[in-house]
Motif scaffolding. Structure first.
Motif, PDB file in Angstrom:
ATOM      1  N   CYS A  21       0.833  -1.203   0.000  1.00 31.21           N
ATOM      2  CA  CYS A  21       0.000   0.000   0.000  1.00 31.21           C
ATOM      3  C   CYS A  21       0.862   1.245   0.000  1.00 31.21           C
ATOM      4  CB  CYS A  21      -0.915   0.029   1.226  1.00 31.21           C
ATOM      5  SG  CYS A  21      -1.958   1.529   1.314  1.00 31.21           S
ATOM      6  N   GLU A  22       0.490   2.206  -0.811  1.00 30.55           N
ATOM      7  CA  GLU A  22       1.044   3.560  -0.733  1.00 30.55           C
ATOM      8  C   GLU A  22      -0.076   4.462  -0.199  1.00 30.55           C
ATOM      9  OE1 GLU A  22       2.453   6.988  -0.381  1.00 30.55           O
ATOM     10  OE2 GLU A  22       3.735   5.228  -0.618  1.00 30.55           O
ATOM     11  N   PRO A  23       0.082   5.016   1.003  1.00 30.54           N
ATOM     12  CA  PRO A  23      -1.019   5.699   1.679  1.00 30.54           C
ATOM     13  C   PRO A  23      -1.141   7.188   1.412  1.00 30.54           C
ATOM     14  CG  PRO A  23       0.796   5.483   3.183  1.00 30.54           C
ATOM     15  CD  PRO A  23       1.243   4.813   1.901  1.00 30.54           C
ATOM     16  N   HIS A  24      -0.293   7.736   0.539  1.00 33.63           N
ATOM     17  CA  HIS A  24      -0.380   9.181   0.336  1.00 33.63           C
ATOM     18  C   HIS A  24      -0.142   9.536  -1.127  1.00 33.63           C
ATOM     19  CE1 HIS A  24      -0.786  13.161   2.115  1.00 33.63           C
ATOM     20  NE2 HIS A  24       0.221  13.582   1.361  1.00 33.63           N
ATOM     21  N   ILE A  25      -1.023   9.083  -1.984  1.00 29.43           N
ATOM     22  CA  ILE A  25      -0.999   9.454  -3.397  1.00 29.43           C
ATOM     23  C   ILE A  25      -1.696  10.802  -3.531  1.00 29.43           C
ATOM     24  CG2 ILE A  25      -1.813   8.867  -5.712  1.00 29.43           C
ATOM     25  CD1 ILE A  25       0.298   6.952  -4.769  1.00 29.43           C
TER      26      ILE A  25
END
Length: 243
Positions: free
Chosen positions: A106-110
Motif C-alpha cells: 500500500c502507498e497511503p499518500h498518493i
C-alpha cells in the motif's frame, strides 16, 4: 479441526494464489483474472456517468492505493487520466515502484493536482509481472482534501524500491504533480526532456502490517518526469514505504 472447516480455507487460498494481482483499496471497476492482461482496464469499461455504481471518491490531497501481489517480484505504475474512456491522456502520479516479496502493498499518500477536484477520471494500477503487464482501473470522483489510510492499507513483509521500467514508462505521457512534501530529502536529478526532483529517506528495517506511512514525497515540474527516478531505493519500515 474438522475437515469440513479446513476445505473452504484451502480453496480460498488457492483462489487468491491463482490471481495476478488484487485491488484492496479503492474498489476497482471490475476484476477478471483471465482478462487482467487486457489494456487499459483489465477487460472492463469505466462508467463515469452521474450515479454510476463504479464511482468512488478519491481525495486529491492524499489518498491510498492498496494491492496484493501474488508474484514474488512485481513493478507498479500508478497513473491517471481525465479521459472517461481511459484511452488517452495518461499521467504518472507516483514513481514506479518494484515490490520484492509476496502479499499486500500500500502507498497511503498518493496526491493529485488540486485542479482535479470536482472532476471525474480514471486511476489505473498497472503491474509488470512475470506473466506480463496487468491492469485494473478505478472510476474516480476527485474531491478536495485528504483522508487517513483505511484498514485495507497494509503491507506484508516486503521490500520496495524506485526503479526504471521501460514497459511501464511507455504507458504514460508525463506526470501529474501532486502536492506531497517531506522534510527528509535527498537531491534529485533531471533528464534531457524535463526536469524533476524527488526526495526520499531510506528506512532501516521491514515490518509486517504495521501502521501505514508515506513512501516518499516527490515534486515534478508540470507533467515532466526524468531519469531521477532510477535506482532510488527504500525499504519498508512498517505498514507502507516510509520516510
Amino acid at each position: 479441526m474438522r475437515v469440513s472447516a479446513i476445505v473452504p480455507a484451502v480453496l480460498s487460498l488457492a483462489s487468491v494464489s491463482s490471481a495476478h494481482f488484487l485491488m484492496n483499496y479503492p474498489d476497482s471497476i471490475g476484476f477478471d483474472d483471465d482478462k487482467e492482461g487486457t489494456a487499459p482496464c483489465g477487460g472492463f469499461t469505466p462508467d463515469l456517468s452521474s450515479g454510476s455504481k463504479q464511482l468512488v471518491d478519491f481525495h486529491v490531497g492524499g489518498d491510498s492505493l492498496a494491492m496484493r501481489a501474488t508474484h514474488n517480484q512485481v513493478t507498479w505504475l500508478f497513473r491517471v487520466t481525465l479521459d472517461g474512456t481511459a484511452q488517452s491522456g495518461w499521467k504518472q502520479i507516483f514513481p514506479i515502484v518494484e515490490q520484492s516479496g509476496l502479499g499486500d502493498f500500500c502507498e497511503p499518500h498518493i496526491t493529485l493536482p488540486s485542479s482535479y477536484a470536482g472532476k471525474k477520471g480514471v486511476i489505473s494500477v498497472v503491474t509488470d509481472a512475470p506473466d506480463g503487464l496487468l491492469y485494473q482501473c478505478i472510476a474516480a470522483n476527485f474531491v478536495s482534501g485528504s483522508i487517513d489510510p483505511p484498514s485495507a492499507c497494509k503491507n506484508a513483509s516486503i521490500t520496495a524500491s524506485f526503479v526504471d521500467d521501460s514497459k511501464l514508462s511507455a504507458l504514460v505521457s508525463g506526470s501529474a504533480s501532486g502536492s506531497g512534501s517531506s522534510s527528509n530529502t535527498t537531491s534529485g536529478g533531471s533528464s534531457s526532456t524535463a526536469s524533476s526532483t524527488q526526495s526520499s529517506t531510506a528506512a532501516a528495517t521491514s515490518t509486517k502490517n504495521a501502521a501505514p506511512g508515506q513512501l516518499a514525497a516527490w515534486s515534478v515540474s508540470a507533467f515532466g518526469l526524468g531519469s531521477a527516478l532510477t535506482a532510488v531505493s527504500m525499504v519498508l519500515a512498517g505498514g507502507a514505504l516510509m520516510i
